[in-house]
Design an enzyme around this catalytic site. Sequence first.
Site, short mmCIF file in Angstrom:
data_model
loop_
_atom_site.label_atom_id
_atom_site.label_comp_id
_atom_site.label_asym_id
_atom_site.label_seq_id
_atom_site.Cartn_x
_atom_site.Cartn_y
_atom_site.Cartn_z
N ARG A 197 0.72 -1.26 0.07
CA ARG A 197 -0.01 0.16 0.02
C ARG A 197 0.78 1.33 0.03
NH1 ARG A 197 -5.00 -1.99 3.99
NH2 ARG A 197 -6.31 -3.10 2.56
N LYS A 204 -20.48 -15.98 1.42
CA LYS A 204 -22.04 -15.68 1.85
C LYS A 204 -22.71 -15.15 0.61
CE LYS A 204 -21.66 -15.98 6.88
NZ LYS A 204 -21.67 -15.17 7.86
N GLY A 235 -10.94 -8.33 -0.98
CA GLY A 235 -9.61 -8.92 -0.19
C GLY A 235 -9.28 -10.35 -0.78
N GLY A 269 -13.56 -3.52 0.80
CA GLY A 269 -14.86 -3.09 1.00
C GLY A 269 -15.18 -1.92 0.02
#
Length: 396
Positions: A36, A198, A351, A374
């Site tokens: 990053r 999920k 991710g 996210g």
Amino acid sequence: MAIRTVRDLDLSGKKVLVRVDFNVPISNGTVSDDTRIRAALPTIKYILEQPETKVILMSHLGRPKGSPDPRYSLAPVAKELEKLLHRTVIMASDCVGEEVEKLVADAETGSVILLENTRFHAEETTNDESFSRALAKLGDAYVNDAFGSAHRAHASTEGVARLLPGAAGFLIEKEVQFFGPLLDNPAKPFVAIIGGAKVSTKIDVLKTLMPKCTTLIIGGGMSYTFLKAQGHSIGNSLVEEDYIETARSLIQQAKELKVELLLPLDHMVADEFSETAAADEIASPDVPDGKIAMDIGTKTIAAMKSAIAGAKSLVWNGPMGVFEFDAFAAGTLETAKMVAECKGTTVVGGGDSVAAVNKFSLAGKIDHVSTGGGASLEFLEGKKLPGIAVLERNQE
Ligand code: AMP
């Protein structure tokens, strides 16, 4: 709307306050993965190349509870950044206040100052206006290059952008360039591959992408809720009973919209959810009683191949199996390889799929590997990210 970028600002002689994503892993006081930090270098270097600028960097790190906590200090990041930039980085003791204002004012032009963790103040996450004002005092212009935090309306990502002339850095520019067209006007055939654990966390992504894509491939733990909705047996595989009805209506919608929906045709199964469990291939969409499906099988991979090969644009989010366990990583590895070989524009977000691409060293063969988990998910849900929306409003 094309977003205003750092190139569009006249930065000459300015103190430039830059929100970066330096939320990096730290172990024993040193940065253990500098990805990053490296990703922010082009924007930092560009600003330093403009005449008489100072760069004031701010970021959060981890989740301190709104007060200073040395475990979450950005000091190790300053050391790492010095090595990467080959110049001194001044570490500030805080991110707001008179002492920091003086530090910035006294620094020579060409200086790089790293402010201490913005989350040492509870006002950061509540997007407090006076805290935003205190941050804004440190700069004459604002640049946001923290895509990974752009889905959060915090003081350093949103509040401060209302107070200074602002623009996106090169990282956010690239994210918008690649994600934007997927929702606005994707080149067809457009293939979306959605995996992960999920249905519940990906439901809005599925709903948004369904009317836009040519082929929707669903894999990973979430696919068993869909298979159950189709009447298949799923053994002890992951299922969300509450989402079976939703899955059924998405299957119906795919039929109506003539979207090709590809669900697992076969599986790699085990007796127990464990790293040491032996993998057995089941050449049928039905999972035998007592077995847990933990990866897609060879027929599924073959079926994916032709859809992916012909794609003009492609997005992938979420692993196709429990890729953390070697015996169940093949489906995700093969997917990563197919995505890497696809001639169309390829985007990987989220991710775990990014981790998979990196684990298999394929990032260089993909057009865009998102820097935000996210944030990329919310982008694919069609949501306006507050950190980006504020920059667009700013230029109206
Ligand atoms: P997500 O964060 O929703 O993208 O989910 C990622 C997680 O899904 C990874 O940790 C995978 O191990 C897990 N996963 C993928 N396939 C399966 C599966 N068949 N059963 C259980 N977990 C799975």
